[in-house]
Design an enzyme around this catalytic site. Structure first.
Site, PDB file in Angstrom:
ATOM      1  N   GLY A   1       0.593  -1.139  -0.076  1.00 41.02           N
ATOM      2  CA  GLY A   1      -0.145  -0.033  -0.084  1.00 41.02           C
ATOM      3  C   GLY A   1       1.005   0.630  -0.054  1.00 41.02           C
TER       4      GLY A   1
ATOM      5  N   HIS B   1      22.322  14.252 -10.658  1.00 45.67           N
ATOM      6  CA  HIS B   1      22.042  14.149 -11.892  1.00 45.67           C
ATOM      7  C   HIS B   1      20.406  13.525 -11.877  1.00 45.67           C
ATOM      8  CE1 HIS B   1      22.602   9.917 -10.072  1.00 45.67           C
ATOM      9  NE2 HIS B   1      21.716   9.251 -10.685  1.00 45.67           N
TER      10      HIS B   1
ATOM     11  N   HIS C   1      17.854  11.203 -12.073  1.00 45.83           N
ATOM     12  CA  HIS C   1      17.149   9.546 -11.898  1.00 45.83           C
ATOM     13  C   HIS C   1      16.549  10.075 -10.651  1.00 45.83           C
ATOM     14  CE1 HIS C   1      20.413   6.848 -14.175  1.00 45.83           C
ATOM     15  NE2 HIS C   1      18.704   6.833 -14.770  1.00 45.83           N
TER      16      HIS C   1
ATOM     17  N   ASP D   1      15.886   7.825  -8.196  1.00 49.18           N
ATOM     18  CA  ASP D   1      16.221   8.010  -6.556  1.00 49.18           C
ATOM     19  C   ASP D   1      17.195   9.178  -6.193  1.00 49.18           C
ATOM     20  OD1 ASP D   1      17.880   7.230  -8.708  1.00 49.18           O
ATOM     21  OD2 ASP D   1      19.722   6.265  -7.422  1.00 49.18           O
ATOM     22  N   HIS D   2      17.578  10.361  -7.139  1.00 47.88           N
ATOM     23  CA  HIS D   2      17.638  11.483  -6.664  1.00 47.88           C
ATOM     24  C   HIS D   2      17.420  13.015  -6.709  1.00 47.88           C
ATOM     25  CE1 HIS D   2      22.083   9.702  -6.440  1.00 47.88           C
ATOM     26  NE2 HIS D   2      21.529   8.539  -7.738  1.00 47.88           N
TER      27      HIS D   2
ATOM     28  N   ASP E   1      26.681   9.139  -8.737  1.00 49.39           N
ATOM     29  CA  ASP E   1      26.482   7.802  -9.707  1.00 49.39           C
ATOM     30  C   ASP E   1      27.010   8.107 -10.575  1.00 49.39           C
ATOM     31  OD1 ASP E   1      24.434   6.822  -7.837  1.00 49.39           O
ATOM     32  OD2 ASP E   1      23.232   6.596  -9.462  1.00 49.39           O
TER      33      ASP E   1
ATOM     34  N   ASP F   1      30.113   6.049  -5.143  1.00 48.47           N
ATOM     35  CA  ASP F   1      29.149   5.090  -5.714  1.00 48.47           C
ATOM     36  C   ASP F   1      29.255   3.848  -5.282  1.00 48.47           C
ATOM     37  OD1 ASP F   1      26.846   4.115  -6.470  1.00 48.47           O
ATOM     38  OD2 ASP F   1      27.653   4.544  -8.460  1.00 48.47           O
TER      39      ASP F   1
ATOM     40  N   SER G   1      24.920  -2.378 -17.108  1.00 41.52           N
ATOM     41  CA  SER G   1      24.848  -1.419 -15.847  1.00 41.52           C
ATOM     42  C   SER G   1      25.262   0.361 -16.001  1.00 41.52           C
ATOM     43  CB  SER G   1      25.678  -1.851 -14.875  1.00 41.52           C
ATOM     44  OG  SER G   1      25.366  -0.701 -13.300  1.00 41.52           O
TER      45      SER G   1
ATOM     46  N   HIS H   1      26.790   1.409 -13.222  1.00 41.80           N
ATOM     47  CA  HIS H   1      27.435   1.916 -11.799  1.00 41.80           C
ATOM     48  C   HIS H   1      28.581   0.895 -12.147  1.00 41.80           C
ATOM     49  CE1 HIS H   1      24.370   3.465  -9.627  1.00 41.80           C
ATOM     50  NE2 HIS H   1      23.444   3.001 -11.074  1.00 41.80           N
TER      51      HIS H   1
ATOM     52  N   HIS I   1      25.203   5.233  -1.315  1.00 42.77           N
ATOM     53  CA  HIS I   1      24.950   4.629  -2.398  1.00 42.77           C
ATOM     54  C   HIS I   1      24.524   3.329  -2.559  1.00 42.77           C
ATOM     55  CE1 HIS I   1      25.282   8.511  -4.662  1.00 42.77           C
ATOM     56  NE2 HIS I   1      24.213   9.315  -3.433  1.00 42.77           N
TER      57      HIS I   1
END
Ligand SMILES: [Zn+2]
Ligand SMILES: [Zn+2]
Length: 420
Positions: free
Chosen positions: A48, A73, A75, A77-78, A162, A193, A364, A366, A388
């Site tokens: 939920g 950057h 993304h 998550d940033h 990253d 990172d 990837s 990274h 990270h």
């Protein structure tokens, strides 16, 4: 660093001991800056819950000191948590052109206006309070990413954002090694990172995906459907190039994919030949062998274009035998069940399906172990703080630092809410 003695404080509010919601406070005396403000996708047991945000309390309580938020950057998550913070405080937000372009669209969706955007030029330093901030272009799975070198009264600290070390980047924008090495032996702290710290060797260059995509898209006899992350502009470019090269028109599906392609094309980060992309209404007029559908849904999101096509409840397109489907993305941990369910449905409907574990359709963004060691060797920092990553990634990163000769006591593995 000894606690309470050094007035420079680095306070991670997210992204240490977890993948996602990256946020780092840098504080000295009466000045504070924040690096990134990301969200995290909920874990499977968080039923939920749509998204997880960092705990902003410290930033809100100290807003008088806050001189700006700097984004490495674009993304999620940033930048994903920023709308929620900007509903509570107002502060200048610094980022490169594409990062701010993506953020602007996101804020508009949240009806947040009047944000004080400050576009940065990676070749020009900025000063915020007692901090002088220099930018370094890095390679990653989205264009326009930067690392930061921040001069503080206690010394220089570097935050990599990253990154990976890609020597043949899609957009030709090489990571700025000369800027990185200019800080050699001068860094008090390197924050780097750790996402791929478990992976040995080097991460493959993004270009290596190109050959696989060209091969699969070029040899497919019928329709091709490709799902990838809407923010992966380099990947989108490669899919478009492969489609154009095999005489296919492209139909784009999914709100975030349409939006990001628009933004990236407007700002000059995507090169699309005229008429290569056609409207959804053209779908029925294009022969199967001349069509490529580029869509969202690489994570098996229930409402995404790919999931609905696979479940045969998409208004405009349903998967039929002979279709080729390429999922050109990794599966974010926690999404395995939904992704596998979609792959199964695609097979059941007769599609040929290519995804990361069976085909080289993704690499990837990274750095893997050798690149992380290289970053430490290039900079030779006094202290390393792995950022990270989940706890094991931070630990692996610490091991790598030891291998290249950093003393144990100078490697600081810490977690959210602690300060160094
Ligand atoms: Zn990223
Ligand atoms: Zn990230």
């Amino acid at each position: 660093m000894k606690k309470n003695i050094m007035p420079l404080r680095l306070i991670p509010l997210g992204g240490l001991g977890e993948i996602g919601k990256n946020m780092m406070v840098v504080e000295y005396g009466d000045d504070m800056i924040v690096i990134d403000c990301g969200q995290k996708f909920p874990e499977e047991e968080m039923l939920g819950i749509d998204m997880v945000l960092p705990d902003f309390t410290y930033v809100i309580e100290n807003v008088k000191k806050l001189r700006g938020i700097i984004l490495t950057h674009g993304h999620e998550d940033h930048i994903g948590a920023l709308p929620y913070l900007l509903k509570k405080i107002s502060v200048p937000v610094f980022g490169t052109k594409l990062t701010l372009g993506l953020l602007e669209a996101k804020l508009a969706e949240h009806n947040i206006e009047d944000t004080d955007f400050r576009e940065i030029n990676p070749d020009k330093a900025i000063s915020l309070g007692c901090f002088d901030i220099n930018f370094i272009r890095v390679s990653h799975s989205i264009p326009d990413g930067v690392a930061l070198a921040i001069k503080t009264p206690e010394g220089i600290i570097m935050h990599t954002g990253d990154f990976k070390i890609d020597q043949t980047p899609i957009d030709g924008q090489l990571m700025e090694f000369e800027k990185i090495t200019s800080y050699r032996n001068r860094l008090l702290v390197l924050m780097s990172d750790s996402t791929n710290a478990e992976n040995s060797g080097f991460t493959l260059p993004e270009k290596s995906v190109s050959d696989t995509l060209k091969e699969l898209i070029g040899t497919a006899k019928n329709r091709v459907i490709v799902a990838c992350f809407a923010s992966h502009i380099h990947r989108i470019q490669q899919v478009i190039d492969a489609a154009v090269g095999s005489n296919r028109r492209i139909v784009v599906m999914g709100r975030s994919m349409l939006r990001n392609i628009d933004i990236a094309q407007d700002l000059g980060y995507l090169k699309i030949p005229p008429k290569a992309i056609v409207d959804m209404s053209e779908l029925k007029h294009i022969k199967a062998k001349n069509l490529l559908v580029l869509c969202t849904g690489s994570q098996g999101e229930p409402l995404s274009a790919l999931t609905r096509m696979a479940a045969k409840n998409h208004r405009n397109l349903q998967i039929v035998p002979g279709d080729t489907v390429i999922i050109s993305a990794k599966t974010v941990p926690g999404n395995e069940k939904s992704v596998n369910r979609v792959i199964d449905l695609l097979f059941k409907n007769g599609a040929e399906v290519y995804y990361k574990s069976v085909s080289e359709v993704h690499v990837s963004g990274h750095a893997a172990q050798e690149e992380l060691k290289m970053m430490i060797n290039l900079t030779k920092p006094k202290y390393l703080i792995p950022i990270h990553g989940e706890y094991r990634h931070l630990q692996y990163h610490a091991q790598l630092a030891k291998m290249v000769g950093m003393p144990d006591k100078n490697i600081i593995v810490t977690g959210n809410g602690n300060y160094a």
